[in-house]
Design an enzyme around this catalytic site. Structure first.
Site, mmCIF file in Angstrom:
data_model
loop_
_atom_site.group_PDB
_atom_site.id
_atom_site.type_symbol
_atom_site.label_atom_id
_atom_site.label_comp_id
_atom_site.label_asym_id
_atom_site.label_seq_id
_atom_site.Cartn_x
_atom_site.Cartn_y
_atom_site.Cartn_z
ATOM 1 N N GLU A 164 40.367 45.034 49.530
ATOM 2 C CA GLU A 164 41.278 46.154 49.316
ATOM 3 C C GLU A 164 40.462 47.373 48.899
ATOM 4 O O GLU A 164 39.269 47.283 48.637
ATOM 5 C CB GLU A 164 42.287 45.791 48.218
ATOM 6 N N GLU A 219 44.693 38.570 47.165
ATOM 7 C CA GLU A 219 43.760 38.874 46.076
ATOM 8 C C GLU A 219 44.159 37.992 44.906
ATOM 9 O O GLU A 219 45.266 38.156 44.368
ATOM 10 C CB GLU A 219 43.904 40.338 45.664
ATOM 11 N N ASN A 266 49.740 43.211 35.763
ATOM 12 C CA ASN A 266 48.639 43.688 34.912
ATOM 13 C C ASN A 266 48.149 45.094 35.269
ATOM 14 O O ASN A 266 47.630 45.798 34.424
ATOM 15 C CB ASN A 266 47.473 42.685 34.907
ATOM 16 N N CYS A 294 42.167 40.317 36.579
ATOM 17 C CA CYS A 294 41.517 39.287 37.404
ATOM 18 C C CYS A 294 40.011 39.484 37.362
ATOM 19 O O CYS A 294 39.260 38.580 37.663
ATOM 20 C CB CYS A 294 42.072 39.242 38.815
#
Ligand code: UN1
Length: 508
Positions: free
Chosen positions: A473, A258, A160, A292
């Site tokens: 991150e 993640e 994505n 997400c």
């Protein structure tokens, strides 16, 4: 993963191992097609195996012995050059990304920009990469902490954000002195290859960055399990993330995960409704809902519920759906047939659910310009109860559940009632309401009067609960993933000094 048909005239791409562009050991390829028009073949990419992974890890291990000794400011300088090259290539890379992945040009430009931002941000860390100096409890003794690299890192990324996510893992990994083996999602290998070509062009030495394309089982699993790999950085579904975590556990291999989100926008009765509408449309249907961070739940105060819902449906219906290369398009296709089926499956579950009302969309688009792509109408379910499957599970498509609430407390309770905790937002004009929600909603990212998407690269990115495993991150926080701390004591007293035992007496 479709096997390549014989004699297709298409551009072939290769793995990048030890500074060479090489086919997989099997010599087989897989196809990458445009989800907006599957007649268009983007290219053929190596269908790699465990043997290719072995070679890539060996190359990365060899390169590590030199790369770890390159001064961090010098590693940073290469990243500055890389950022500059990405700026020059931005438009070309964005177009190729739209073709391989489907999201609209505005967004693929944003994706490349996110890669540029993280590259420059991390480059600057080359001259910081701070540790601490701190007094020792003993005289004539020096104490400090320094960051040290881990070795070979495996980077496994989703489709994505095909350049931004690889970049926000790769840059801190490199800056800290690690070497990497990356595996792109099978739907978007080209964007990662573009990024790595740029690394090659600016002179990142052979073996420091390696890419092996192929499926999760044929490439991902052997990469994660490889004893030469010291850390796995993974972004993807919670289900796969759990497997990564389990595979790393026996040897305590470091892993940073993640994963999913079920991100809520809370709209209070005092909200600026026009602003909230803009946010809900962008957050819910931007990237065709395939983030997400997507706002897949909208929790609306009952005083403004009907008014919001009416306008929300109207706005969603008006979205222009089509090929992302057309500048007028507002929402592209979903990435693949399989993803489309998953989304349709959830829409079916929502339809059958007593109480929830399908008030917008719900259909696959198949006629005319949509005939050869994976297009889907923006879909809204209203009057959704927080316990329903469509309100709890990550759908990863253009499907939004609108949930009524009666108070801030109830909205927060609903927001926290899922296993994920990535991102959340509130629309209100009341500073007290905003701060209470900010404090009490259990997510790693929180927005006030903005949607749940749009994180900036110099802040920590990641989530609570089953969204992650405690890492963040981006920002300087990413350095904690890609380095270990070493505490260093230098005793220049010339005698044995025992900490906690030889305590210093202060003379009067
Ligand atoms: C993702 O959805 O996997 O905050 C990443 C955002 C983007 C990154 C999304 N900057 O929506």
């Amino acid at each position: 993963m479709a096997k390549a048909k014989a004699k297709v005239k298409a551009k072939k791409y290769y793995n990048y191992i030890g500074g060479q562009w090489v086919p997989s050991v099997t010599g087989e390829f897989f196809e990458n097609r445009n989800p907006a028009d599957t007649r268009e073949l983007i290219g053929l990419f190596p269908r790699s195996t465990a043997e290719d992974v072995d070679r890539a890890v060996a190359a990365a291990e060899e390169a590590y012995e030199r790369w770890r000794l390159v001064p961090a400011p010098k590693r940073g300088e290469l990243l500055y050059a890389l950022g500059q090259l990405l700026i020059e290539r931005k438009e070309a890379y964005a177009r190729e990304m739209t073709r391989e992945m489907g999201k609209i040009l505005k967004e693929t430009r944003g994706d490349v920009q996110e890669a540029i931002d993280i590259t420059f941000f991390t480059a600057g860390e080359g001259r910081r990469l701070y540790g601490q100096t701190t007094p020792s409890e003993l005289p004539n003794k020096f104490a400090m902490s320094v960051r040290v690299p881990l070795g070979v890192c495996a980077i496994i990324t989703p489709w994505n954000f095909p350049m931004a996510i690889p970049a926000w893992k790769l840059m801190p990994a490199l800056l800290c002195g690690n070497t990497v083996v990356m595996k792109p999602a099978t739907y978007t290998p080209l964007s990662m290859i573009n990024l790595v070509r740029a690394c090659e062009e600016v002179g990142i030495p052979p073996g420091v960055v390696n890419v092996v394309t192929g499926s999760g089982t044929e490439v991902g699993t052997p990469l994660i399990e490889h004893p030469g790999v010291k850390l796995v950085s993974f972004t993807g579904s919670t289900e796969v993330g759990r497997k990564v975590s389990e595979a790393c556990a026996p040897t305590f291999k470091r892993c940073s995960l993640e994963m999913g989100g079920k991100n809520p926008i809370i709209i209070m009765d005092d909200a600026n409704l026009e602003l909230a509408l803009d946010g809900a449309i962008w957050g819910g249907f931007g990237t065709t809902g395939q983030r997400c961070t997507a706002a897949s739940r909208v929790i609306v105060h009952k005083k403004v519920y009907r008014k919001f819902l009416r306008a929300f449906v109207e706005r969603a219906r008006a979205l222009r759906i089509g090929n992302g290369l057309d500048e007028r398009t507002e929402m592209g296709p979903v990435v693949s047939e399989q993803q489309l089926e998953t989304v349709m499956h959830y829409i079916e579950i929502g339809r059958k659910q007593d109480g929830a009302k399908l008030v917008c969309g719900g259909q696959r688009l198949t006629r005319g310009k949509y005939a050869h792509g994976y297009f889907l109408e923006p879909t809204i379910f209203a009057d959704v109860h927080p316990e329903m499957i469509i309100a709890r599970e990550e759908i990863f498509g253009p499907v939004v559940s609108v949930i009524p609430c009666r108070s801030l407390d109830e909205a927060i309770h609903i927001a926290n009632g899922v296993r994920y905790g990535l991102s959340a937002s509130i629309y209100t004009q009341d500073v007290n309401t905003a701060f209470r929600a900010m404090r009490d909603v259990d997510t790693g990212i929180f927005y006030v009067n903005a949607p749940t998407i749009g994180a900036e690269t110099h802040l920590p990115f990641g989530g609570m609960k089953e969204t992650g495993n405690g890492h963040r991150e981006a920002g300087v926080q990413a350095l904690d993933i890609f380095s270990e701390w070493k505490a260093v004591y230098i005793d220049y007293s010339g005698t044995l000094q025992r900490a906690q035992i030889d305590t210093v007496e202060i003379s009067q």
